[in-house]
Scaffold this active site. Structure first.
Site, PDB file in Angstrom:
ATOM      1  N   GLU A  41      39.582  42.599  43.174  1.00 37.11           N
ATOM      2  CA  GLU A  41      39.084  43.334  41.741  1.00 37.11           C
ATOM      3  C   GLU A  41      39.333  44.410  41.489  1.00 37.11           C
ATOM      4  OE1 GLU A  41      34.182  42.710  40.264  1.00 37.11           O
ATOM      5  OE2 GLU A  41      35.153  41.981  42.407  1.00 37.11           O
ATOM      6  N   ASP A  45      40.144  45.997  37.769  1.00 37.25           N
ATOM      7  CA  ASP A  45      39.211  46.951  37.223  1.00 37.25           C
ATOM      8  C   ASP A  45      39.917  48.518  36.631  1.00 37.25           C
ATOM      9  OD1 ASP A  45      36.828  47.903  36.182  1.00 37.25           O
ATOM     10  OD2 ASP A  45      37.057  49.489  37.418  1.00 37.25           O
ATOM     11  N   SER A 112      34.103  39.755  37.282  1.00 37.71           N
ATOM     12  CA  SER A 112      35.208  39.784  38.380  1.00 37.71           C
ATOM     13  C   SER A 112      36.623  38.959  38.551  1.00 37.71           C
ATOM     14  CB  SER A 112      34.420  39.597  39.282  1.00 37.71           C
ATOM     15  OG  SER A 112      33.899  38.553  39.767  1.00 37.71           O
ATOM     16  N   GLU A 115      39.244  39.920  36.124  1.00 42.60           N
ATOM     17  CA  GLU A 115      39.544  41.799  37.253  1.00 42.60           C
ATOM     18  C   GLU A 115      40.611  41.409  38.630  1.00 42.60           C
ATOM     19  OE1 GLU A 115      36.136  45.044  35.663  1.00 42.60           O
ATOM     20  OE2 GLU A 115      36.227  43.515  36.962  1.00 42.60           O
TER      21      GLU A 115
END
Length: 232
Positions: A41, A45, A112, A115
């Site tokens: 994650e 990101d 999440s 990502e």
């Protein structure tokens, strides 16, 4: 994606060289507190931010840094990513704890997952694959962000918020009309999952609906997160 899709495939024609990376990206901390998708994650990101920035720079060569930042912030926002996760059916493929309602995952958890998948793609196939995945799965938001006059419609924003939480479509209710035929005003309230939010007046019904949607967004933003929303 559906269960019939091979586990190594997340979005045709993207197939992972190492299927274990995709499996890890779809493993939530509620399922395994030690080996889960949190590291992916973090990587995803960063990869997402870079991919969206590159896309906006290419499409908007005359935009200022501030304008690009504002548009990028919306594309990578939680409601947008959660909606993309829903389109990819990531909830159905995720490994989550028994106490989490798979059918009503909070937007934070859906975002999440998206990502984390990007992080796994970055590690497995590199940034070009990430950029291609972002262009394909965020095509609509990218087009909206690149519009000449970028101004997010509060009705669209509220709809994305509701859909990310599996609350159905918002329903707009006309409560009152006032004034003469040439100076009429309209009062509208919006209901989400049966809950009515504060009403708003507008010079047209459409304007009143936009104002009502904005009132609802302000209200939900000020509401403390529920236990479900707190799941990451």
């Amino acid at each position: 994606m559906r269960d019939s899709v091979p586990r190594a495939v997340i979005w045709p024609p993207l197939e992972f060289r190492d299927p274990a990376r995709l499996e890890l990206a779809l493993t939530h901390a509620s399922f395994d507190g030690r080996r889960n998708n949190e590291r992916y994650e973090l990587l995803g990101d960063a990869a997402l931010s870079l991919a969206v920035a590159q896309e906006l720079l290419a499409r908007l060569p005359d935009a200022s840094e501030g304008e690009l930042s504002r548009r990028r912030a919306w594309v990578v926002s939680q409601p947008v990513l959660a909606a993309a996760a829903v389109e990819l059916d990531l909830a159905a493929r995720a490994r989550i704890g028994a106490g989490v309602d798979r059918a009503h995952l909070p937007a934070r958890m859906l975002a999440s997952l998206y990502e984390a998948v990007l992080g796994a793609i970055q590690e497995d196939r590199g940034h070009e694959a990430v950029a291609a995945f972002v262009r394909a799965t965020l095509r609509g938001p990218l087009e909206t962000a690149c519009a000449e006059r970028f101004e997010l419609d509060p009705k669209q924003e509220l709809q994305e918020w509701a859909q990310a939480r599996s609350l159905g479509l918002p329903r707009y209710v006309l409560l009152a009309e006032d004034g003469s035929p040439h100076t009429r005003s309209f009062q509208v309230a919006v209901e989400v999952a049966g809950a009515r939010h504060p009403a708003a007046w507008g010079r047209t019904r459409k304007e009143a609906e936009r104002f009502a949607a904005r009132e609802a967004l302000l209200r939900v933003a000020a509401t403390p997160a529920t236990d479900g929303d707190a799941v990451r």
